[in-house]
Design a protein around this motif. Structure first.
Motif, PDB file in Angstrom:
ATOM      1  N   UNK A 146    -101.081  -2.246 -23.006  1.00  0.00           N
ATOM      2  CA  UNK A 146    -100.399  -1.719 -21.818  1.00  0.00           C
ATOM      3  C   UNK A 146     -99.966  -0.272 -22.027  1.00  0.00           C
ATOM      4  N   UNK A 147     -99.476   0.032 -23.217  1.00  0.00           N
ATOM      5  CA  UNK A 147     -99.055   1.399 -23.508  1.00  0.00           C
ATOM      6  C   UNK A 147    -100.239   2.352 -23.452  1.00  0.00           C
ATOM      7  N   UNK A 148    -101.359   1.942 -24.016  1.00  0.00           N
ATOM      8  CA  UNK A 148    -102.553   2.789 -23.996  1.00  0.00           C
ATOM      9  C   UNK A 148    -103.021   3.043 -22.570  1.00  0.00           C
ATOM     10  N   UNK A 149    -103.011   2.023 -21.755  1.00  0.00           N
ATOM     11  CA  UNK A 149    -103.445   2.189 -20.360  1.00  0.00           C
ATOM     12  C   UNK A 149    -102.497   3.117 -19.606  1.00  0.00           C
ATOM     13  N   UNK A 150    -101.201   2.958 -19.833  1.00  0.00           N
ATOM     14  CA  UNK A 150    -100.233   3.830 -19.170  1.00  0.00           C
ATOM     15  C   UNK A 150    -100.438   5.289 -19.582  1.00  0.00           C
ATOM     16  N   UNK A 156    -103.168  11.510 -20.881  1.00  0.00           N
ATOM     17  CA  UNK A 156    -103.359  11.736 -22.313  1.00  0.00           C
ATOM     18  C   UNK A 156    -104.838  11.578 -22.668  1.00  0.00           C
ATOM     19  N   UNK A 157    -105.259  12.386 -23.638  1.00  0.00           N
ATOM     20  CA  UNK A 157    -106.658  12.381 -24.058  1.00  0.00           C
ATOM     21  C   UNK A 157    -106.923  11.421 -25.206  1.00  0.00           C
ATOM     22  N   UNK A 158    -105.884  11.101 -25.961  1.00  0.00           N
ATOM     23  CA  UNK A 158    -106.076  10.324 -27.182  1.00  0.00           C
ATOM     24  C   UNK A 158    -104.795   9.594 -27.539  1.00  0.00           C
ATOM     25  N   UNK A 159    -104.926   8.627 -28.437  1.00  0.00           N
ATOM     26  CA  UNK A 159    -103.769   7.982 -29.034  1.00  0.00           C
ATOM     27  C   UNK A 159    -103.983   7.940 -30.545  1.00  0.00           C
ATOM     28  N   UNK A 204    -111.280  -2.424 -24.643  1.00  0.00           N
ATOM     29  CA  UNK A 204    -111.716  -3.208 -23.493  1.00  0.00           C
ATOM     30  C   UNK A 204    -110.972  -2.788 -22.228  1.00  0.00           C
ATOM     31  N   UNK A 205    -109.722  -2.382 -22.381  1.00  0.00           N
ATOM     32  CA  UNK A 205    -108.913  -1.985 -21.220  1.00  0.00           C
ATOM     33  C   UNK A 205    -109.179  -0.546 -20.791  1.00  0.00           C
TER      34      UNK A 205
END
Length: 636
Positions: A146-150, A156-159, A204-205
């Protein structure tokens, strides 16, 4: 402009093109949080400056993973789940993108409800947790997704997924901490399983809309933990589930934190060899980033051109001098302000909660500096009295602002209270800063008067006088104390001290003096009245210092002891109601410093403008000397 700069070569990673291969490492903004659950203006200005500095990507630190994000009154807490909190995150993205830099968010999660990978495992250095349940693992995985999708939605370009340094995910990877008996424990494959499940769920998300970088400790150094060969095996297993592998080293405990945040107790850039082993193993095909006190563009170039890593990550060196890249490209690396690895930036949370740097007085003021700075006025004739760090910095800033500067130094050389660092192996970063200041003074239009003790009458005709004459040793009122040598006088004369010394005073200076001597084979006994050593040291440095002390057999600790008498070869003290005497070849006094206030005050009235800075105001740190020098010279 320098040419053929390897670190400036663009690199494509999936759908993302970075304009160069220098990444701004995540810097924790705990001390830039005012309680809001989104970035403050101070935090945004800080990360914007990283982009302006010319890096290819700015890594923002660090988003807590989970739904229950609250202001705990101390740490940064950004809630990416609430739509009205995303506005500031999106603004931060645009301010970084403005400089053609990409932006990444570090994700770091502490398991909820006191969970750790296994029963009894430390919770990031404090307390002991209990083994996380399968359901909690599934919920926690979903929080990462969820954090990555937000973050994608915020632009944001990356995590950067933090899975090193004993963070919760790293605990799964390490055989030292992972004692599980299910399919997530035991073999290397099992220990990598949970991290891979999280990475696959994120992919996957979000698909290829985010570049995924993962940090691991390539080696933990601790017996029973991840060794280099095992680290490479972990990298081999997880690489197909990520885009970039960031290879660090160490664990989140005092024993190995000197590798996590390399300091003077470690050689320059000590972790590069770990990334190099990964890169040259022939088993890793994804780009590799190295991290750990990378200090310059030329160092980055060497790392990349020699095939040790594909990219470098820099944090503290860019805080010490945001113009590091520009100066490097202009062939002016000698002008780059060196980081002294003091960890003051990292420890800002416990010092008034204001982000600061010992050698960059602008750090933490990025958002308001333009409104504070005063434009240079008429050229003034400025006298700076004292050639220590405060005096040299004041002279440099005044000269930069167009004033005519004369620097008076009573001794035969510049350096002041930092001269001792030349003799101490683990103080090489501080010696480097001292030498840098001296070279900067020498190469600028500053008149230096060595062996010249200024007097009020000799400063007539100057428009401004900046007093920076420092401090002197504090002599405690103990019978026979005149038999002791003050700590500042023993450096460079270690071979005259004998085989055993007694150091009175266990503050940071006393401990470092004793440790320096102990490392030279001299038995050093430290007598300290307080119950613990070095309480005046910054949090991280004290942990590092105590780790070195604990490992040094020539260092003897006597705490809770009040000194009552001194002779040339002994010290008498009271401890637990008993009187004891310890013998040695030399007694060294390290009971602190006192400001030369009276001498400094005697110059009042010698010029229309007069200001005192540094240790002659109050004996303190390099940071205060630097700040006061900067402020004083900017207000001439």
């Amino acid at each position: 402009m320098s040419t053929n700069i390897n670190s400036m070569t663009p690199i494509r990673i999936g759908n993302l093109m970075l304009k160069n291969r220098i990444i701004s490492a995540p810097s924790t903004m705990h001390s830039m949080s005012d309680g809001q659950l989104y970035p403050t203006e101070n935090a945004m200005a800080f990360f914007e400056e990283r982009a302006r500095a010319g890096v290819g990507m700015v890594t923002v630190a660090g988003l807590k993973v989970g739904k229950d994000v609250q202001d705990d009154g101390a740490m940064t807490a950004w809630d990416v789940n609430a739509p009205n909190h995303r506005n500031k995150l999106m603004e931060l993205v645009e301010r970084v993108h403005y400089y053609n830099a990409k932006i990444s968010m570090e994700l770091i999660g502490i398991f909820p409800e006191g969970y750790t990978v296994s029963d009894g495992c430390s919770i990031m250095g404090w307390g002991e947790g209990h083994e996380i349940t399968r359901q909690a693992m599934e919920d926690f995985k979903n929080d990462w997704v969820d954090a990555a999708e937000a973050l994608v939605e915020c632009g944001f370009d990356a995590i950067l997924i933090h899975s090193g340094h004993s963070c919760p995910l790293a605990q799964f990877l390490s055989p030292l901490t992972n004692k599980r008996t299910d399919e997530y424990g035991g073999s290397t494959e099992n220990r990598c399983r949970y991290l891979i499940e999280i990475l696959d769920a994120i992919r996957a998300r979000v698909g290829n809309r985010l570049m995924i970088e993962v940090r691991i400790s390539g080696t933990e150094f601790e017996e029973g933990g991840i060794e280099l060969e095992e680290g490479i095996r972990i990298g081999e297993l997880i690489q197909d589930h990520l885009d970039v592998l960031q290879v660090s080293a160490g664990m989140h405990n005092p024993k190995w934190m000197t590798w996590v945040h390399p300091c003077g107790f470690r050689p320059p850039m000590p972790n590069v060899y770990v990334a190099e082993a990964f890169k040259k193993s022939g088993k890793i095909h994804v780009p590799i980033t190295t991290v750990g006190a990378i200090d310059s563009v030329s160092s980055a170039d060497d790392i990349i051109s020699s095939g040790k890593a594909d990219m470098v990550t820099i944090a503290r060196a860019l805080i010490a001098d945001p113009e590091l890249i520009k100066k490097g490209l202009d062939g002016r690396e000698d002008d780059v302000t060196p980081c002294i690895k003091c960890m003051r930036c990292h420890d800002s949370t416990v010092y008034g909660h204001h982000f600061q740097c010992a050698v960059n007085p602008k750090a933490g003021l990025e958002a308001c500096l333009k409104s504070l700075e005063v434009a240079p006025g008429l050229t003034k004739n400025v006298a700076v009295v004292g050639g220590g760090p405060a005096g040299m910095k004041a002279a440099l800033v005044a000269n930069e602002r167009g004033h005519k500067v004369t620097l008076f130094e009573a001794s035969d050389s510049l350096g002041g209270a930092l001269k001792f660092a030349d003799f101490v192996e683990f103080k090489y970063p501080l010696a480097g800063y001292k030498n840098w200041l001296i070279k900067q003074v020498e190469k600028n239009d500053i008149s230096v008067k060595l062996n010249t003790k200024a007097a009020p009458d000799s400063l007539k005709g100057f428009d401004s006088v900046i007093m920076a004459i420092g401090a002197e040793p504090l002599i405690i009122p103990v019978p026979g104390v005149e038999n002791a040598k003050v700590a500042t006088s023993v450096y460079g004369k270690e071979d005259t001290l004998g085989k055993e010394v007694i150091v009175i005073g266990g503050g940071q200076v006393g401990c470092e003096t004793a440790l320096h001597l102990a490392k030279k084979g001299i038995k050093a006994s430290v007598i300290e009245m307080r119950p613990e050593l070095a309480p005046d040291a910054s949090t991280t440095h004290r942990a590092e210092l105590m780790n070195e002390i604990d490992a040094e057999p020539n260092f003897v600790t006597i705490t809770g002891a009040k000194c009552t008498g001194v002779t040339a070869d002994s010290v008498t003290y009271e401890k637990d109601g008993k009187t004891e005497t310890i013998k040695g070849d030399t007694v060294i006094l390290s009971s602190g410093m006192k400001a030369k206030s009276a001498e400094a005050d005697s110059f009042i009235g010698c010029a229309p403008e007069f200001v005192e800075i540094g240790d002659c105001v109050r004996a303190r740190t390099v940071e205060q000397a630097t700040k006061e020098a900067f402020y004083a010279a900017n207000n001439l």
